[in-house]
Design an enzyme around this catalytic site. Sequence first.
Site, mmCIF file in Angstrom:
data_model
loop_
_atom_site.group_PDB
_atom_site.id
_atom_site.type_symbol
_atom_site.label_atom_id
_atom_site.label_comp_id
_atom_site.label_asym_id
_atom_site.label_seq_id
_atom_site.Cartn_x
_atom_site.Cartn_y
_atom_site.Cartn_z
ATOM 1 C CG ASP A 139 3.978 -11.066 4.722
ATOM 2 O OD1 ASP A 139 2.932 -10.418 4.913
ATOM 3 O OD2 ASP A 139 5.033 -10.562 4.295
ATOM 4 C CG HIS B 229 4.782 -7.622 6.013
ATOM 5 N ND1 HIS B 229 5.129 -8.010 4.735
ATOM 6 C CD2 HIS B 229 4.623 -6.274 5.936
ATOM 7 C CE1 HIS B 229 5.164 -6.961 3.932
ATOM 8 N NE2 HIS B 229 4.870 -5.888 4.638
ATOM 9 C CB SER C 178 6.530 -3.934 2.614
ATOM 10 O OG SER C 178 5.155 -4.097 2.417
#
Length: 287
Positions: free
Chosen positions: A232, A265, A156
């Site tokens: 996600d 995620h 991320s």
Amino acid sequence: MSLPTNSDSKLNLVSQTKSFGGWHKQFSHASSSVKGEMRFAVYFPPQYETKKDLPVLYWLSGLTCTDENFMQKAGAHRMAAQLGIVIVAPDTSPRGDDVANDEGYDLGQGAGFYVNATQAPWSAHYHMYDYVVTELPELIEKEFEVSSKRAISGHSMGGHGALMIALKNPDRYSSVSAFSPISNPMDCPWGHKAFSAYLGEDQSVWAQYDSSVLMSNAVDLVPALVDQGLDDNFLQEQLKPEALEAAAAKNNYPLTLNRHEGYDHSYYFISSFIDEHFKFHAGHLMY
Ligand SMILES: N[C@@H](CCC(=O)N[C@@H](CSC=O)C(=O)NCC(=O)O)C(=O)O
């Protein structure tokens, strides 16, 4: 395992735990880049006891993380031990009462974005780019008997950091990978908020830290692997892998981007595919 070994060590040992025949250790030290104390974690695979030239994978974590999330949740030690790869995981920002912060989870402490901030109050301590690119590897390679063969990976915000740093420093890394990276930070709410705070309003400065811009212009090409979950929550608004894919296509960049049905995620996704990332890096680090 007695570490650190050199007598003028600048490191304080915070914790040590045996794992898969090797050792997970946390260290703190006074950082010249961020002008304060920084903490990082190292996983030493069992081969470190006898081999003095193991390669190092640097892992950059995402928003809200410390050095601990990846080491505790990714399930990476088993494959690092099998392949003989040292892992180094720094904290995601400077910390402390005298370090600027924000009420949001996506700015300030835990959200350094791996840039060198130029704007007050952030510019006093937020120099995570210099810390990750220069200070930390110098420290690791001085304090421990490891090789200067490096790979870099992240998740991320840390996926943005890993890609951006490898693209800007192709001579320093054999390979780069990312899970669910913020691929085009100039064009998403997380990136807008962080870059305007840390770097000001000049978007030509933002572009210097944007992986999609960097990938479309790269000349020296570090092999790149990206994995992205299709369930996600952040995919459409924040991550934008299609921007990275378009940049790679435009520049004939060696990017493999895999999409996975059903994954979100979280570290459940990372731990499902971390072995493939280690094998990818080993293929470039060992030869
Ligand atoms: N509101 C959430 C958002 C934080 C979050 O999801 N953080 C991710 C990284 S997101 C991009 O950089 C993360 O890795 N969290 C830590 C973990 O161990 O899962 C929240 O505050 O949780």
